[in-house]
Write a protein that holds these residues in place. Sequence first.
Motif, PDB file in Angstrom:
ATOM      1  N   LEU A   1      22.638 -10.894  58.957  1.00  0.00           N
ATOM      2  CA  LEU A   1      23.255 -10.100  60.013  1.00  0.00           C
ATOM      3  C   LEU A   1      22.323  -8.988  60.462  1.00  0.00           C
ATOM      4  CD1 LEU A   1      25.814  -9.344  61.676  1.00  0.00           C
ATOM      5  CD2 LEU A   1      26.432  -7.878  59.777  1.00  0.00           C
ATOM      6  N   VAL A   2      21.738  -8.271  59.519  1.00  0.00           N
ATOM      7  CA  VAL A   2      20.803  -7.193  59.869  1.00  0.00           C
ATOM      8  C   VAL A   2      19.574  -7.756  60.569  1.00  0.00           C
ATOM      9  CG1 VAL A   2      19.268  -5.452  58.866  1.00  0.00           C
ATOM     10  CG2 VAL A   2      21.606  -5.623  58.080  1.00  0.00           C
ATOM     11  N   ARG A   3      19.088  -8.902  60.113  1.00  0.00           N
ATOM     12  CA  ARG A   3      17.917  -9.520  60.747  1.00  0.00           C
ATOM     13  C   ARG A   3      18.222  -9.902  62.185  1.00  0.00           C
ATOM     14  NH1 ARG A   3      16.205 -15.034  61.163  1.00  0.00           N
ATOM     15  NH2 ARG A   3      14.006 -15.108  61.627  1.00  0.00           N
ATOM     16  N   ASN A   4      19.401 -10.481  62.419  1.00  0.00           N
ATOM     17  CA  ASN A   4      19.753 -10.869  63.786  1.00  0.00           C
ATOM     18  C   ASN A   4      19.940  -9.658  64.684  1.00  0.00           C
ATOM     19  OD1 ASN A   4      19.704 -13.681  63.797  1.00  0.00           O
ATOM     20  ND2 ASN A   4      21.671 -13.795  62.801  1.00  0.00           N
ATOM     21  N   ILE A   5      20.561  -8.610  64.187  1.00  0.00           N
ATOM     22  CA  ILE A   5      20.803  -7.435  65.030  1.00  0.00           C
ATOM     23  C   ILE A   5      19.497  -6.718  65.354  1.00  0.00           C
ATOM     24  CG2 ILE A   5      21.835  -5.132  65.018  1.00  0.00           C
ATOM     25  CD1 ILE A   5      24.258  -6.326  63.672  1.00  0.00           C
ATOM     26  N   THR A   6      18.587  -6.671  64.396  1.00  0.00           N
ATOM     27  CA  THR A   6      17.379  -5.876  64.621  1.00  0.00           C
ATOM     28  C   THR A   6      16.240  -6.642  65.266  1.00  0.00           C
ATOM     29  OG1 THR A   6      16.641  -6.341  62.360  1.00  0.00           O
ATOM     30  CG2 THR A   6      17.877  -4.308  62.716  1.00  0.00           C
ATOM     31  N   THR A   7      16.076  -7.934  64.998  1.00  0.00           N
ATOM     32  CA  THR A   7      14.881  -8.623  65.477  1.00  0.00           C
ATOM     33  C   THR A   7      15.139  -9.779  66.431  1.00  0.00           C
ATOM     34  OG1 THR A   7      14.851 -10.091  63.565  1.00  0.00           O
ATOM     35  CG2 THR A   7      13.603  -8.052  63.378  1.00  0.00           C
ATOM     36  N   ASN A   8      16.360 -10.249  66.579  1.00  0.00           N
ATOM     37  CA  ASN A   8      16.625 -11.373  67.470  1.00  0.00           C
ATOM     38  C   ASN A   8      16.419 -10.942  68.915  1.00  0.00           C
ATOM     39  OD1 ASN A   8      17.590 -13.607  68.847  1.00  0.00           O
ATOM     40  ND2 ASN A   8      19.303 -13.914  67.458  1.00  0.00           N
ATOM     41  N   PRO A   9      15.573 -11.652  69.674  1.00  0.00           N
ATOM     42  CA  PRO A   9      15.319 -11.235  71.054  1.00  0.00           C
ATOM     43  C   PRO A   9      16.515 -11.440  71.985  1.00  0.00           C
ATOM     44  CG  PRO A   9      14.108 -13.240  70.538  1.00  0.00           C
ATOM     45  CD  PRO A   9      14.745 -12.777  69.267  1.00  0.00           C
ATOM     46  N   GLU A  10      17.486 -12.256  71.592  1.00  0.00           N
ATOM     47  CA  GLU A  10      18.635 -12.484  72.457  1.00  0.00           C
ATOM     48  C   GLU A  10      19.799 -11.536  72.186  1.00  0.00           C
ATOM     49  OE1 GLU A  10      19.807 -16.515  72.594  1.00  0.00           O
ATOM     50  OE2 GLU A  10      17.822 -17.236  73.107  1.00  0.00           O
ATOM     51  N   VAL A  11      19.717 -10.744  71.134  1.00  0.00           N
ATOM     52  CA  VAL A  11      20.772  -9.789  70.814  1.00  0.00           C
ATOM     53  C   VAL A  11      20.360  -8.433  71.355  1.00  0.00           C
ATOM     54  CG1 VAL A  11      22.009  -8.641  68.959  1.00  0.00           C
ATOM     55  CG2 VAL A  11      21.479 -11.057  68.774  1.00  0.00           C
ATOM     56  N   ARG A  12      21.209  -7.877  72.199  1.00  0.00           N
ATOM     57  CA  ARG A  12      20.924  -6.575  72.795  1.00  0.00           C
ATOM     58  C   ARG A  12      22.071  -5.631  72.455  1.00  0.00           C
ATOM     59  NH1 ARG A  12      19.727 -10.418  76.659  1.00  0.00           N
ATOM     60  NH2 ARG A  12      17.509 -10.680  76.955  1.00  0.00           N
TER      61      ARG A  12
ATOM     62  N   THR B   1      21.863  -1.979  72.655  1.00  0.00           N
ATOM     63  CA  THR B   1      21.966  -0.802  73.525  1.00  0.00           C
ATOM     64  C   THR B   1      22.284  -1.214  74.956  1.00  0.00           C
ATOM     65  OG1 THR B   1      19.607  -0.842  73.995  1.00  0.00           O
ATOM     66  CG2 THR B   1      20.314   0.461  72.096  1.00  0.00           C
ATOM     67  N   LYS B   2      22.846  -0.283  75.687  1.00  0.00           N
ATOM     68  CA  LYS B   2      23.268  -0.564  77.049  1.00  0.00           C
ATOM     69  C   LYS B   2      22.071  -0.838  77.963  1.00  0.00           C
ATOM     70  CE  LYS B   2      26.654   1.181  80.287  1.00  0.00           C
ATOM     71  NZ  LYS B   2      27.609   2.262  80.556  1.00  0.00           N
ATOM     72  N   GLU B   3      20.961  -0.150  77.723  1.00  0.00           N
ATOM     73  CA  GLU B   3      19.774  -0.345  78.559  1.00  0.00           C
ATOM     74  C   GLU B   3      19.218  -1.755  78.405  1.00  0.00           C
ATOM     75  OE1 GLU B   3      19.816   2.269  76.208  1.00  0.00           O
ATOM     76  OE2 GLU B   3      20.640   3.669  77.668  1.00  0.00           O
ATOM     77  N   HIS B   4      19.206  -2.253  77.176  1.00  0.00           N
ATOM     78  CA  HIS B   4      18.696  -3.611  76.950  1.00  0.00           C
ATOM     79  C   HIS B   4      19.641  -4.667  77.504  1.00  0.00           C
ATOM     80  CE1 HIS B   4      16.252  -1.671  73.623  1.00  0.00           C
ATOM     81  NE2 HIS B   4      15.346  -2.200  74.441  1.00  0.00           N
ATOM     82  N   ARG B   5      20.948  -4.412  77.454  1.00  0.00           N
ATOM     83  CA  ARG B   5      21.905  -5.384  78.004  1.00  0.00           C
ATOM     84  C   ARG B   5      21.794  -5.479  79.513  1.00  0.00           C
ATOM     85  NH1 ARG B   5      25.634  -2.964  74.304  1.00  0.00           N
ATOM     86  NH2 ARG B   5      26.535  -1.813  76.034  1.00  0.00           N
ATOM     87  N   ALA B   6      21.421  -4.397  80.172  1.00  0.00           N
ATOM     88  CA  ALA B   6      21.299  -4.404  81.627  1.00  0.00           C
ATOM     89  C   ALA B   6      20.093  -5.201  82.095  1.00  0.00           C
ATOM     90  CB  ALA B   6      21.200  -2.971  82.141  1.00  0.00           C
ATOM     91  N   ALA B   7      19.168  -5.514  81.189  1.00  0.00           N
ATOM     92  CA  ALA B   7      17.955  -6.233  81.575  1.00  0.00           C
ATOM     93  C   ALA B   7      18.234  -7.680  81.952  1.00  0.00           C
ATOM     94  CB  ALA B   7      16.943  -6.181  80.432  1.00  0.00           C
ATOM     95  N   GLY B   8      19.340  -8.242  81.504  1.00  0.00           N
ATOM     96  CA  GLY B   8      19.656  -9.623  81.826  1.00  0.00           C
ATOM     97  C   GLY B   8      18.918 -10.593  80.942  1.00  0.00           C
ATOM     98  N   ILE B   9      18.633 -11.773  81.455  1.00  0.00           N
ATOM     99  CA  ILE B   9      17.946 -12.811  80.684  1.00  0.00           C
ATOM    100  C   ILE B   9      16.445 -12.589  80.804  1.00  0.00           C
ATOM    101  CG2 ILE B   9      17.517 -15.279  80.472  1.00  0.00           C
ATOM    102  CD1 ILE B   9      20.338 -15.719  81.559  1.00  0.00           C
ATOM    103  N   LEU B  10      15.795 -12.482  79.654  1.00  0.00           N
ATOM    104  CA  LEU B  10      14.347 -12.283  79.635  1.00  0.00           C
ATOM    105  C   LEU B  10      13.656 -13.585  79.266  1.00  0.00           C
ATOM    106  CD1 LEU B  10      14.241  -8.916  77.681  1.00  0.00           C
ATOM    107  CD2 LEU B  10      14.132  -9.244  80.143  1.00  0.00           C
TER     108      LEU B  10
END
Length: 91
Positions: A32-43, A45-54
């Motif tokens: 769980l910690v690995r997915n929250i901290t390093t997964n590129p598809e998990v955002r 913060t609000k700023e990262h969620r606003a970026a859309g699909i990268l």
Amino acid sequence: MASSSLKRWLKPEVYPLFASVGVAVGICGMQLVRNITTNPEVRVTKEHRAAGILDNHAEGEKYAEHKLRKFVRGRPPQIMPNINSKFSDPN
């Protein structure tokens, strides 16, 4: 009431069960910690969620090819290959 349930569950026979459940919970927590901290598809913060699909394929490749996968690659898919070969290979 509480002391009777403690006497029921805190026996030496139950310690391996507690240990195995503790290890399983630890592995789940680590993942769980690995997915929250390093997964590129998990955002988170609000700023990262606003970026859309990268389209950041390098970051996704880095996440997918972690150290354990690199360590296991090329090894036989057995837990104890020496013992398996001793009992299964004809001499």
